[in-house]
Design a protein around this motif. Structure first.
Motif, short mmCIF file in Angstrom:
data_model
loop_
_atom_site.label_atom_id
_atom_site.label_comp_id
_atom_site.label_asym_id
_atom_site.label_seq_id
_atom_site.Cartn_x
_atom_site.Cartn_y
_atom_site.Cartn_z
N ALA A 190 26.20 20.43 9.67
CA ALA A 190 25.75 19.49 8.64
C ALA A 190 24.55 20.05 7.88
O ALA A 190 24.22 19.58 6.79
N ARG A 207 25.94 21.09 2.05
CA ARG A 207 25.50 20.43 3.28
C ARG A 207 24.05 20.80 3.58
O ARG A 207 23.69 21.96 3.60
N MET A 246 31.15 14.79 4.27
CA MET A 246 30.64 16.14 4.50
C MET A 246 31.75 17.08 4.93
O MET A 246 31.52 18.25 5.18
N GLN A 247 32.95 16.54 5.07
CA GLN A 247 34.08 17.27 5.62
C GLN A 247 33.73 17.91 6.95
O GLN A 247 33.94 19.10 7.19
N LEU A 248 33.18 17.07 7.81
CA LEU A 248 32.78 17.52 9.14
C LEU A 248 33.67 16.91 10.23
O LEU A 248 33.36 17.03 11.40
N GLY A 286 24.53 23.03 6.80
CA GLY A 286 25.05 24.02 5.86
C GLY A 286 25.09 25.43 6.41
O GLY A 286 25.29 26.38 5.67
N MET A 339 22.54 14.68 6.59
CA MET A 339 23.08 13.70 7.52
C MET A 339 22.15 13.50 8.70
O MET A 339 21.53 14.44 9.20
#
Lengths: 330, 314
Positions: free
Chosen positions: B218, A90, A56-58, B220, A96
């Motif tokens: 997460a 996302r 998620m590039q988190l 968005g 997630m």
């Protein structure tokens, strides 16, 4: 096998520490097909959570960065996408669920607001429509009396209910891929079983792919189709779940299986893997597991071990796997 | 919520009783005898005794307290020893000046601290953060009487953009009110702005590291939405506490600022009354200040429920 939904190839993630840039995830590759559940297993610090956050590039930037590799979702490269493009994915196509439902839900907003928010973000619907959808997903995750509970705050929910609400939030936009990072670890065992049942039935109904991050092999046996085992930032073995349990091809996997408590073996000491995982800034040369490996030879400490493709989706990172007869679990 | 407010108000009864004791005992504690002051320098002992008898200062203390409390409960705070005006009338005349000054100062402090705290707290260690932290430290270090004089010098005397002193009621002329209130409000609000900025910066750094921020991302949500919705509401909880405390300090600060800017508010009245030993007036000012402080704290308590649902009464 179904076409891969998510393909991670040669992923490398680094963090800036007192020891400089340290590579905590190195050369990790795996794929998740539509409707498939892949378990990502390892001890604390093995890099499994960092790997899942990277999709998620988190990962927090700074101090983290994705140093190399490729992450493709439905064939589209995710690395290098703009913030806007990532934000559009996302919560919409990839969602997630996190470990601690107490801290991962915002205490200052109602459950309904937090679920509705993701619907409004991606579907551009009104507050009222978003609320209708929130009610639907709360019902989907079997929250009793959703009409009454939708306006409750997270602290008014029990742990299991909060995790259901978090799952409802993740499912609100019908994601194709669900990344679940130890979603049941913080729960009581009975509640844990309920949440796993829920995830399994939801997957059957909705057909999404799941990347399931856990340290618990019991949960893996329960839920996953395939497993990737990680150790010290690297993947050491990938196999389908039956093969992995029956005939592990890496001594670390064997150690994990031996360390699982089994019913009907009261009084017997649990096997433990001796030693502790290495710190990311002092990785041993050669095979990273060799200092703890009961089968290690001098050569294991010298040359870097490549991932060995065994066919049929199996691979292992042990140079002795062919000669060793490793013990599985029943 | 009404039950909650009622409960808070009931809790005030013992507090106000204690306050009344303290305020009343001012008469006994303050050095000097108001009768001497009233009688003037060349008064004979007989004249002074007569004044004392008139004012009831010879009665037993308990009787004096009972008489005074009974008056206060009926809204009778006595009459000024000097102007012969009812104390309550004078207070109500002055209160709007002080309240609008304090309110404007709080507004200034929020307008400065919220953007500064959010910018610094979401990018700790950045250049912007360092500048904000430096600014906040400077703001804390500057005494407000000096700042007030400097503002007058620059904006009123050198450039003539704003009036140096005076006050125009908001109801009379909003534009003139704003022009008169601006410099005093900045003077008074700056240190509160500095304290609130530091508080919000710290809270924001803490909140932005929370798991629910990651959850929000997460989902968005864009960075801005994450910060302004999920971050700020949580970071506001400690800030509201500090704001409540600061509001009380601000009321104290009005004493100095009203002097500097020649504003006819409660602070100026307090100073004048102390100099003339106008005891009923001093008591009235203190009681008024207590009421305002208590009211501010009530507002803070109520706003907690908005920001933090966990403390919301059920």
């Amino acid at each position: 096998m179904s076409a891969p939904l998510l393909e991670v190839e040669d992923l490398a993630v680094e963090f800036l520490t007192d020891h400089g840039w340290v590579r905590v995830v190195d050369g990790v590759s795996f794929s998740v097909g539509a409707g498939e559940t892949l378990g990502l297993v390892g001890e604390s610090g093995s890099g499994k959570t960092v790997t899942s956050l990277s999709v998620m590039q988190l990962i927090p930037r700074p101090p983290g960065r994705i140093a190399g590799g490729s992450i493709r979702f439905e064939g589209r490269e995710l690395l290098g996408l703009s913030d806007q493009e990532l934000e559009a994915l996302r919560g919409e196509a990839i969602a997630m669920v996190f470990q601690e439902s107490m801290t991962s839900l915002n205490p200052a907003f109602t459950i309904g607001d937090q679920i509705g928010e993701v619907v409004r973000r991606h579907r551009g619907v009104s507050r009222r429509e978003a609320r209708v959808r929130a009610l639907e997903v709360l019902e989907l995750v079997q929250i009793p009396d959703p009409e009454a509970r939708i306006d409750a705050y997270p602290h008014e929910f029990s742990g299991g209910m909060r995790q259901r609400a978090a799952i409802a939030m993740a499912l609100a936009c019908d994601p194709k891929l669900l990344i679940a990072d130890e979603p049941t670890t913080a729960l009581d065992v009975t509640v844990q079983a309920q949440v796993l049942d829920l995830l399994r039935s939801l997957q059957q109904r909705l057909g999404m792919g799941i990347l399931f991050v856990t340290h618990n092999l019991g949960v893996v046996a329960d839920l996953c189709d395939r497993v990737t085992v990680m150790y010290a930032g690297r993947m050491v073995e990938t196999a389908n779940v039956f093969d992995l349990f029956e005939s592990p091809q890496h001594p670390y996997t064997e150690g994990l299986l031996q360390a699982m408590p089994q019913l009907g073996e009261r009084g017997k000491r649990l096997a433990a893997i001796p030693g502790t995982p290495p710190m990311p800034w002092q990785m041993p040369d050669g095979c990273r597991f060799h200092p703890r490996c009961p089968y290690a030879e001098a050569a294991c400490a010298e040359q870097d071990v490549k991932l060995d493709d065994l066919g049929e989706g199996r691979s292992t990172r042990c140079r002795r796997h062919a000669e060793l007869k490793l013990e599985g679990a029943e | 919520m009404p039950a909650f407010i009622l409960q808070r108000l009931l809790a005030l009864v013992p507090l106000l009783f204690i306050v009344s004791l303290l305020v009343f005992s001012l008469v006994l504690l303050i050095p000097g005898d108001p009768a001497y002051m009233l009688a003037g320098e060349n008064a004979t002992p007989e004249e002074i005794a007569e004044i004392r008898a008139d004012m009831g200062l010879d009665d037993p203390v308990l009787l004096q307290y009972a008489r005074w409390t009974a008056g206060v409960l009926r809204g009778d705070l006595g009459t000024s020893l000097f102007s012969d005006q009812p104390v309550l009338e004078v207070l109500l005349e002055r209160l709007p000046v002080t309240l609008s000054l304090a309110f404007a100062a709080i507004l200034v402090s929020l307008l400065v601290s919220i953007p500064a705290g959010v910018i610094a707290g979401t990018r700790p260690g950045s250049l912007a953060d360092r500048l904000v932290t430096l600014g906040a430290s400077t703001g804390l270090a500057i005494p407000n009487f000096w700042l007030g004089l400097m503002l007058i010098l620059v904006f009123a005397i050198w450039n003539g953009w704003l009036p140096a002193t005076g006050y125009v009621p908001l109801t009379e002329h909003p534009g003139a009110w704003l022009r008169h209130i601006l410099l005093p409000a900045i003077t008074l609000g700056l240190s509160a702005a500095a304290i609130l900025t530091r508080q919000l910066r710290g809270a924001m750094i803490d909140v932005m590291n929370q798991d629910y921020i990651r959850t929000a991302r997460a989902k968005g949500l864009a960075w801005r939405g994450v910060v302004l919705k999920h971050g700020l509401k949580n970071a506001a909880i400690p800030m509201v506490t500090i704001l409540g405390l600061q509001a009380n300090y601000l009321l104290g600060g009005t004493v100095i600022v009203e002097q500097i800017f020649g504003m006819p508010g409660l602070g100026q009245l307090a100073v004048a009354s102390v100099f003339t030993r106008d005891l009923p007036m001093i008591q009235g000012v203190v009681i008024m200040a207590v009421f305002v402080a208590v009211f501010v704290n009530l507002l803070v308590d109520i706003s907690y429920g908005y920001f933090n649902p966990k403390v919301r009464p059920r």
